[in-house]
Every structure is written in structure tokens, then in C-alpha cells.
Design a protein around this motif. Structure first.
Motif, PDB file in Angstrom:
ATOM      1  N   ARG A 180       1.724  13.931  -8.397  1.00 27.70           N
ATOM      2  CA  ARG A 180       2.679  15.136  -8.126  1.00 27.70           C
ATOM      3  C   ARG A 180       1.800  16.155  -7.949  1.00 27.70           C
ATOM      4  NH1 ARG A 180       6.543  15.032 -13.174  1.00 27.70           N
ATOM      5  NH2 ARG A 180       5.133  13.940 -14.384  1.00 27.70           N
ATOM      6  N   VAL A 181       1.843  16.773  -6.732  1.00 28.70           N
ATOM      7  CA  VAL A 181       1.097  17.923  -5.965  1.00 28.70           C
ATOM      8  C   VAL A 181       2.160  19.077  -5.964  1.00 28.70           C
ATOM      9  CG1 VAL A 181       0.174  18.690  -3.794  1.00 28.70           C
ATOM     10  CG2 VAL A 181      -0.079  16.234  -4.422  1.00 28.70           C
ATOM     11  N   THR A 182       1.522  20.114  -6.390  1.00 30.81           N
ATOM     12  CA  THR A 182       2.155  21.235  -6.581  1.00 30.81           C
ATOM     13  C   THR A 182       1.090  22.645  -6.146  1.00 30.81           C
ATOM     14  OG1 THR A 182       1.401  21.603  -8.811  1.00 30.81           O
ATOM     15  CG2 THR A 182       3.575  21.011  -8.527  1.00 30.81           C
ATOM     16  N   THR A 189       0.877  -1.301   0.144  1.00 32.14           N
ATOM     17  CA  THR A 189      -0.038  -0.069   0.036  1.00 32.14           C
ATOM     18  C   THR A 189       0.944   1.238   0.001  1.00 32.14           C
ATOM     19  OG1 THR A 189      -0.111  -0.114   2.329  1.00 32.14           O
ATOM     20  CG2 THR A 189      -1.986  -1.167   1.216  1.00 32.14           C
ATOM     21  N   ALA A 190       2.057   1.138  -0.261  1.00 30.35           N
ATOM     22  CA  ALA A 190       3.132   2.270  -0.152  1.00 30.35           C
ATOM     23  C   ALA A 190       2.660   3.445  -1.276  1.00 30.35           C
ATOM     24  CB  ALA A 190       4.382   1.825  -0.585  1.00 30.35           C
ATOM     25  N   ARG A 191       2.647   4.398  -1.097  1.00 37.43           N
ATOM     26  CA  ARG A 191       2.256   5.717  -1.879  1.00 37.43           C
ATOM     27  C   ARG A 191       3.435   6.550  -1.981  1.00 37.43           C
ATOM     28  NH1 ARG A 191      -2.344   4.784  -4.922  1.00 37.43           N
ATOM     29  NH2 ARG A 191      -3.905   3.805  -3.605  1.00 37.43           N
ATOM     30  N   ALA A 192       3.849   7.021  -3.269  1.00 43.87           N
ATOM     31  CA  ALA A 192       4.638   7.818  -3.492  1.00 43.87           C
ATOM     32  C   ALA A 192       4.352   9.249  -3.909  1.00 43.87           C
ATOM     33  CB  ALA A 192       5.646   7.288  -4.443  1.00 43.87           C
ATOM     34  N   GLN A 193       3.223   9.867  -3.325  1.00 44.42           N
ATOM     35  CA  GLN A 193       2.915  11.173  -3.796  1.00 44.42           C
ATOM     36  C   GLN A 193       3.876  12.110  -3.172  1.00 44.42           C
ATOM     37  OE1 GLN A 193       0.713   9.242  -2.043  1.00 44.42           O
ATOM     38  NE2 GLN A 193      -0.628   8.637  -3.755  1.00 44.42           N
ATOM     39  N   THR A 194       4.294  13.145  -4.161  1.00 42.60           N
ATOM     40  CA  THR A 194       5.250  14.203  -3.719  1.00 42.60           C
ATOM     41  C   THR A 194       4.849  15.332  -4.079  1.00 42.60           C
ATOM     42  OG1 THR A 194       5.994  14.036  -5.840  1.00 42.60           O
ATOM     43  CG2 THR A 194       7.070  12.538  -4.372  1.00 42.60           C
ATOM     44  N   VAL A 195       5.433  16.295  -3.311  1.00 39.98           N
ATOM     45  CA  VAL A 195       5.206  17.885  -3.602  1.00 39.98           C
ATOM     46  C   VAL A 195       6.452  18.268  -4.654  1.00 39.98           C
ATOM     47  CG1 VAL A 195       4.994  20.201  -2.458  1.00 39.98           C
ATOM     48  CG2 VAL A 195       4.217  18.039  -1.380  1.00 39.98           C
ATOM     49  N   ALA A 196       5.905  18.442  -5.787  1.00 40.83           N
ATOM     50  CA  ALA A 196       7.168  18.582  -6.681  1.00 40.83           C
ATOM     51  C   ALA A 196       7.716  19.960  -6.754  1.00 40.83           C
ATOM     52  CB  ALA A 196       6.493  18.422  -8.078  1.00 40.83           C
ATOM     53  N   ASP A 197       7.130  21.007  -6.203  1.00 36.21           N
ATOM     54  CA  ASP A 197       7.607  22.529  -6.313  1.00 36.21           C
ATOM     55  C   ASP A 197       8.248  22.921  -4.940  1.00 36.21           C
ATOM     56  OD1 ASP A 197       5.157  22.774  -5.226  1.00 36.21           O
ATOM     57  OD2 ASP A 197       4.375  24.167  -6.674  1.00 36.21           O
ATOM     58  N   ASP A 220      -1.730  12.421   2.321  1.00 35.87           N
ATOM     59  CA  ASP A 220      -2.327  11.207   2.622  1.00 35.87           C
ATOM     60  C   ASP A 220      -3.978  11.194   1.898  1.00 35.87           C
ATOM     61  OD1 ASP A 220      -0.420  10.277   4.053  1.00 35.87           O
ATOM     62  OD2 ASP A 220      -1.346  10.845   5.940  1.00 35.87           O
ATOM     63  N   LEU A 221      -4.576  12.251   1.776  1.00 34.43           N
ATOM     64  CA  LEU A 221      -5.950  12.359   1.365  1.00 34.43           C
ATOM     65  C   LEU A 221      -5.776  12.335  -0.246  1.00 34.43           C
ATOM     66  CD1 LEU A 221      -7.477  15.448   3.355  1.00 34.43           C
ATOM     67  CD2 LEU A 221      -8.404  13.098   3.251  1.00 34.43           C
ATOM     68  N   VAL A 222      -4.941  12.860  -0.750  1.00 34.80           N
ATOM     69  CA  VAL A 222      -4.723  12.654  -2.200  1.00 34.80           C
ATOM     70  C   VAL A 222      -4.605  11.044  -2.504  1.00 34.80           C
ATOM     71  CG1 VAL A 222      -2.877  12.890  -4.234  1.00 34.80           C
ATOM     72  CG2 VAL A 222      -3.585  14.770  -2.910  1.00 34.80           C
ATOM     73  N   GLY A 223      -3.474  10.376  -1.461  1.00 33.58           N
ATOM     74  CA  GLY A 223      -3.314   8.844  -1.854  1.00 33.58           C
ATOM     75  C   GLY A 223      -4.743   8.089  -1.688  1.00 33.58           C
TER      76      GLY A 223
END
Length: 136
Positions: A62-64, A26-34, A50-53
Motif C-alpha cells: 500500500r503506497v501513500t 506475476t500479477a501485482r496489486a500495489q495500490t495508492v491507498a490515499d 512498478d518499481l515498488v513491485g
């Protein structure tokens, strides 16, 4: 001989994954790209990610452009991979951390023809909230 070595390698990998040595399923790799997460702080950034995931079926979102808005809402953009594995382009979103709610701004086709189980009125509310609070 090669078959035996391949089988041993597969067995070793299976045992390592079963022992928790590999990445969790269940690993998530969402990142804040900027780097915009610095503006809202690490705890709120983690909560947004976490909510995005939980709400998007994209392990590499990729969150910005994270920023605070009125009423405790956090605005941002998210880019996810489509079925072909390509990033589809950033779309706005709103997060209400107090209610643990996430809403991504729907695009035109989604509003015209919502997928089964999607609520057109809820999508329109997210769109209006984003336009009212997140656009400068």
C-alpha cells in the motif's frame, strides 16, 4: 460421485489458468491507498508502483503520500505485509524515475545488521536522501 465432480472442477480450473483466463502468476496489486497519485500524474504513479513491485516482495503493498521533491525524485510511504501476513507499518521511500531506482528507508535493525547481500552504505544513502528531500 463427489470425487468425480471434484476432479472435474480441478481440471476445469487448471485448464482455465493454463489458457490465461485466471490471474497471471506475476500479477501485482500495489495500490495508492490515499489518492496521492493524482498529484504526480497517472504515468509517474504507474512507474512508481512498478518499481515498488519489482523491489519489494509484497504483492499487496500500500503506497501513500506520493509527492515530488527536488531533482526529479518522488517521495512516498509504503506499507507491506510481514511473514505473518500483517502490515508492518508505513516506511518512507524515494524513487528516481530517470534512473528507475527505488530505495526504501531502512529501519534501525537493518542498518545495524544488514541482511546478506545488502549494502549498508547504500541503505544509508537512501536514508540521507529521504531525510534531505522528503521531510518538510
Amino acid at each position: 460421485m463427489k470425487r468425480a465432480a471434484l476432479a472435474a472442477t480441478r481440471l476445469a480450473l487448471a485448464l482455465a489458468m493454463g489458457a490465461g483466463l485466471g490471474p497471471p502468476a506475476t500479477a501485482r496489486a500495489q495500490t495508492v491507498a490515499d489518492g496521492s497519485g493524482a498529484g504526480i500524474g497517472p504515468a509517474d504513479t504507474r512507474a512508481v508502483l512498478d518499481l515498488v513491485g519489482r523491489n519489494l516482495n509484497s504483492p499487496e503493498a500500500r503506497v501513500t503520500e506520493l509527492r515530488r521533491a527536488a531533482g526529479g525524485v518522488i517521495c512516498g510511504s509504503v506499507d507491506v505485509r510481514n511473514r505473518q501476513g500483517l502490515y508492518s507499518g508505513p516506511r518512507g521511500f524515494v524513487v528516481d524515475l530517470a534512473r528507475a531506482e527505488f530505495g526504501r528507508v531502512p529501519d534501525g535493525p537493518e542498518l545495524l545488521s544488514p541482511a546478506r547481500g545488502e549494502d549498508r552504505e547504500a541503505m544509508e544513502r537512501v536514508r540521507q536522501l529521504y531525510f534531505r528531500l522528503c521531510l518538510d
